[in-house]
Motif scaffolding. Structure first.
Motif, PDB file in Angstrom:
ATOM      1  N   MET A 139       0.747  -1.177  -0.018  1.00 39.32           N
ATOM      2  CA  MET A 139       0.177   0.041  -0.012  1.00 39.32           C
ATOM      3  C   MET A 139       0.815   1.223  -0.056  1.00 39.32           C
ATOM      4  SD  MET A 139       0.875  -0.587   3.099  1.00 39.32           S
ATOM      5  CE  MET A 139       1.162   0.129   4.835  1.00 39.32           C
ATOM      6  N   ALA A 140       0.316   2.480  -0.166  1.00 40.60           N
ATOM      7  CA  ALA A 140       1.040   3.793   0.039  1.00 40.60           C
ATOM      8  C   ALA A 140       0.229   4.741   1.131  1.00 40.60           C
ATOM      9  CB  ALA A 140       1.221   4.329  -1.131  1.00 40.60           C
ATOM     10  N   TRP A 141       0.433   4.819   2.162  1.00 39.02           N
ATOM     11  CA  TRP A 141      -0.503   5.543   3.197  1.00 39.02           C
ATOM     12  C   TRP A 141       0.086   6.564   3.749  1.00 39.02           C
ATOM     13  CZ3 TRP A 141      -2.538   0.765   6.536  1.00 39.02           C
ATOM     14  CH2 TRP A 141      -3.679  -0.018   5.753  1.00 39.02           C
ATOM     15  N   ALA A 142      -0.558   7.697   4.215  1.00 36.99           N
ATOM     16  CA  ALA A 142      -0.050   8.838   5.005  1.00 36.99           C
ATOM     17  C   ALA A 142       0.944   9.564   4.328  1.00 36.99           C
ATOM     18  CB  ALA A 142       0.543   8.472   6.421  1.00 36.99           C
ATOM     19  N   PRO A 143       0.820  10.035   3.130  1.00 38.28           N
ATOM     20  CA  PRO A 143       1.719  10.559   2.120  1.00 38.28           C
ATOM     21  C   PRO A 143       1.967  12.253   2.634  1.00 38.28           C
ATOM     22  CG  PRO A 143      -0.297  10.671   1.107  1.00 38.28           C
ATOM     23  CD  PRO A 143      -0.524   9.951   2.240  1.00 38.28           C
ATOM     24  N   GLU A 144       3.304  12.593   2.516  1.00 37.88           N
ATOM     25  CA  GLU A 144       3.404  13.920   2.636  1.00 37.88           C
ATOM     26  C   GLU A 144       4.301  14.522   1.977  1.00 37.88           C
ATOM     27  OE1 GLU A 144       4.293  15.528   6.500  1.00 37.88           O
ATOM     28  OE2 GLU A 144       2.596  14.657   7.840  1.00 37.88           O
ATOM     29  N   ALA A 145       4.607  15.735   1.515  1.00 32.18           N
ATOM     30  CA  ALA A 145       5.436  16.383   0.724  1.00 32.18           C
ATOM     31  C   ALA A 145       6.174  17.557   1.254  1.00 32.18           C
ATOM     32  CB  ALA A 145       4.594  16.924  -0.784  1.00 32.18           C
ATOM     33  N   PHE A 146       7.550  17.490   1.045  1.00 31.32           N
ATOM     34  CA  PHE A 146       8.289  18.454   1.878  1.00 31.32           C
ATOM     35  C   PHE A 146       9.430  19.016   0.666  1.00 31.32           C
ATOM     36  CE2 PHE A 146      12.527  19.279   3.564  1.00 31.32           C
ATOM     37  CZ  PHE A 146      12.353  19.896   4.669  1.00 31.32           C
ATOM     38  N   THR A 205       5.316   9.651   9.224  1.00 31.41           N
ATOM     39  CA  THR A 205       6.433  10.544   9.249  1.00 31.41           C
ATOM     40  C   THR A 205       5.901  11.741   8.665  1.00 31.41           C
ATOM     41  OG1 THR A 205       7.972   9.040   8.763  1.00 31.41           O
ATOM     42  CG2 THR A 205       8.625  10.947   8.134  1.00 31.41           C
ATOM     43  N   THR A 206       6.318  12.852   9.343  1.00 33.50           N
ATOM     44  CA  THR A 206       6.375  14.258   8.992  1.00 33.50           C
ATOM     45  C   THR A 206       7.623  15.200   9.472  1.00 33.50           C
ATOM     46  OG1 THR A 206       4.796  16.195   9.293  1.00 33.50           O
ATOM     47  CG2 THR A 206       5.288  15.361  11.110  1.00 33.50           C
ATOM     48  N   MET A 207       7.863  16.163   8.521  1.00 33.72           N
ATOM     49  CA  MET A 207       9.210  16.961   8.611  1.00 33.72           C
ATOM     50  C   MET A 207       8.871  18.418   8.525  1.00 33.72           C
ATOM     51  SD  MET A 207      11.201  15.167   5.847  1.00 33.72           S
ATOM     52  CE  MET A 207      11.387  13.309   5.371  1.00 33.72           C
ATOM     53  N   ILE A 208       9.618  19.050   9.347  1.00 34.70           N
ATOM     54  CA  ILE A 208       9.698  20.461   9.350  1.00 34.70           C
ATOM     55  C   ILE A 208      11.373  20.829   9.256  1.00 34.70           C
ATOM     56  CG2 ILE A 208       9.699  20.749  11.743  1.00 34.70           C
ATOM     57  CD1 ILE A 208       8.000  23.332  11.529  1.00 34.70           C
ATOM     58  N   GLU A 209      11.472  22.038   8.774  1.00 37.29           N
ATOM     59  CA  GLU A 209      12.908  22.539   8.338  1.00 37.29           C
ATOM     60  C   GLU A 209      13.264  23.615   9.511  1.00 37.29           C
ATOM     61  OE1 GLU A 209      16.318  23.547   5.147  1.00 37.29           O
ATOM     62  OE2 GLU A 209      14.130  23.435   4.635  1.00 37.29           O
ATOM     63  N   HIS A 210      14.265  23.885  10.196  1.00 36.12           N
ATOM     64  CA  HIS A 210      14.463  24.884  10.854  1.00 36.12           C
ATOM     65  C   HIS A 210      16.211  24.920  11.303  1.00 36.12           C
ATOM     66  CE1 HIS A 210      14.464  27.585  14.281  1.00 36.12           C
ATOM     67  NE2 HIS A 210      15.188  26.758  15.174  1.00 36.12           N
ATOM     68  N   ASP A 211      16.645  26.247  10.999  1.00 37.02           N
ATOM     69  CA  ASP A 211      18.065  26.379  11.039  1.00 37.02           C
ATOM     70  C   ASP A 211      18.799  25.279  10.389  1.00 37.02           C
ATOM     71  OD1 ASP A 211      17.403  28.875  12.532  1.00 37.02           O
ATOM     72  OD2 ASP A 211      18.102  27.788  14.366  1.00 37.02           O
ATOM     73  N   GLY A 212      18.546  25.065   9.005  1.00 28.16           N
ATOM     74  CA  GLY A 212      19.373  24.296   8.221  1.00 28.16           C
ATOM     75  C   GLY A 212      19.348  23.010   8.514  1.00 28.16           C
ATOM     76  N   ARG A 213      18.447  22.360   9.513  1.00 23.43           N
ATOM     77  CA  ARG A 213      18.305  21.029   9.919  1.00 23.43           C
ATOM     78  C   ARG A 213      16.849  20.546   9.516  1.00 23.43           C
ATOM     79  NH1 ARG A 213      20.988  19.415  15.270  1.00 23.43           N
ATOM     80  NH2 ARG A 213      19.883  21.308  15.968  1.00 23.43           N
TER      81      ARG A 213
END
Length: 332
Positions: A139-146, A205-213
């Motif tokens: 399957m392909a579940w809980a997609p996010e785009a970054f 999985t979710t992501m956020i960028e801060h101070d280059g990381r």
């Protein structure tokens, strides 16, 4: 749902830099858990002014008649120049659709994501199905785009069980890991690759960028595992992770998943909403920190006004004109 021009645009262009414009208000894009109706569609909730702790549910903005006809776990990403938005969502209908059950859906579910595009967050294109997971995926579940400025592309990630290619019936044992592909237009995607494989069931999985990381949150769904945990990597496609926190929210709310994270418009403050499930009154519960790098999240004090069963989505910080445009379009 109102249709707009669905033609993709590149990340370049001469449009004005929206980052310099005043930020005001927040948009929560989500689905609603409803075993008795068809709410596996894309809903909006809008902050009351610039307050990320008080929300009004506006209603349905995107519905799918493709694939399973269900839309869950939506995520919206703003383009780097700020003039368009892409929505990705899980193609899964749990209530009122195929009742095969979670094990069967993880073995023989949709390997496609539902994708739509908007230029104003009011009107969305007709949704499209885009197959991103390989045949050995269940399957392909809980997609996010970054948006990955380092690579000049979007990193789209999701969870999949993977089976031996010889196991065409997907009858063997497997576990979810995080896969990803890159795209510049949400039409053409690179071949899928594994982004995170811990040897344990990992989802959301979710992501956020801060101070280059890049700070990431994942749900370890294995017995005795880390539960909801947080790590940090040098960039979106890195596998060099340092874990900052484990079992976030478990002591206070029990089972949680579907994290979303965003920065406040008016301060060095971050909010983490975790999706409580398995109990009456399920839905998002808020945490807050003034130091994203610490991994220390405190349950938010005071009132949190959000309807129950608001499930697994994303909060998009808005600009002043965007908030007013959405409010005028959807408020009665």
């Amino acid at each position: 749902m109102t249709q707009v021009d669905a033609r993709p645009a590149s990340a370049g262009g001469r449009e004005p830099d929206r980052a310099a414009q005043a930020r005001f208000g927040y948009l929560l894009v989500h689905f609603v858990e409803d075993p008795y109706g068809h709410e596996e569609r894309i809903h909006y909730s809008l902050s009351r002014g610039d307050d990320p702790t008080a929300w009004d549910r506006l209603g349905v903005v995107v519905e799918s008649r493709l694939g399973t006809t269900g839309l869950r776990d939506p995520h919206v990403v703003r383009s780097p120049r700020g003039d368009e938005f892409f929505l990705v969502a899980t193609d899964l209908r749990v209530f009122g659709g195929d009742d095969a059950g979670w094990d069967a859906w993880q073995r023989h579910g949709s390997r496609s994501l539902v994708v739509a595009r908007s230029t104003d967050l009011v009107q969305w294109s007709e949704p499209r199905l885009v197959e991103v997971a390989p045949p050995e995926a269940g399957m392909a579940w809980a997609p996010e785009a970054f948006w990955d400025a380092r690579g000049g592309h979007y990193v789209v990630h999701w969870s999949s069980t993977l089976y031996d290619p010889a196991d065409t019936e997907h009858a063997g044992e497997s576990y979810s890991r995080i896969l990803c592909a890159t795209t510049t237009d949400f039409v053409t995607f690179s071949p899928a690759r594994v982004l995170l494989d811990t040897g344990r069931t990992t989802i959301d999985t979710t992501m956020i960028e801060h101070d280059g990381r890049v700070f990431r949150f994942h749900k370890d769904n294995s017995p005795g595992g880390r539960e909801l945990y947080m790590d940090v990597v040098p960039h979106a496609l890195s596998d060099d992770a340092v874990v900052l926190a484990e079992r976030i929210g478990a002591d206070r709310f029990g089972h949680v998943e579907g994290p979303l994270v965003f920065r406040a418009n008016d301060a060095e403050r971050w909010y983490l909403f975790v999706d409580q499930y398995g109990e009456a009154g399920q839905g998002y519960r808020p945490f807050v920190t003034d130091d994203l790098t610490s991994g220390a999240w405190k349950p938010m004090d005071g009132r949190f006004d959000l309807p129950d069963r608001t499930k697994h989505g994303v909060v998009l910080p808005l600009h002043d004109d965007e908030w007013h445009r959405i409010a005028e379009a959807f408020h009665p």
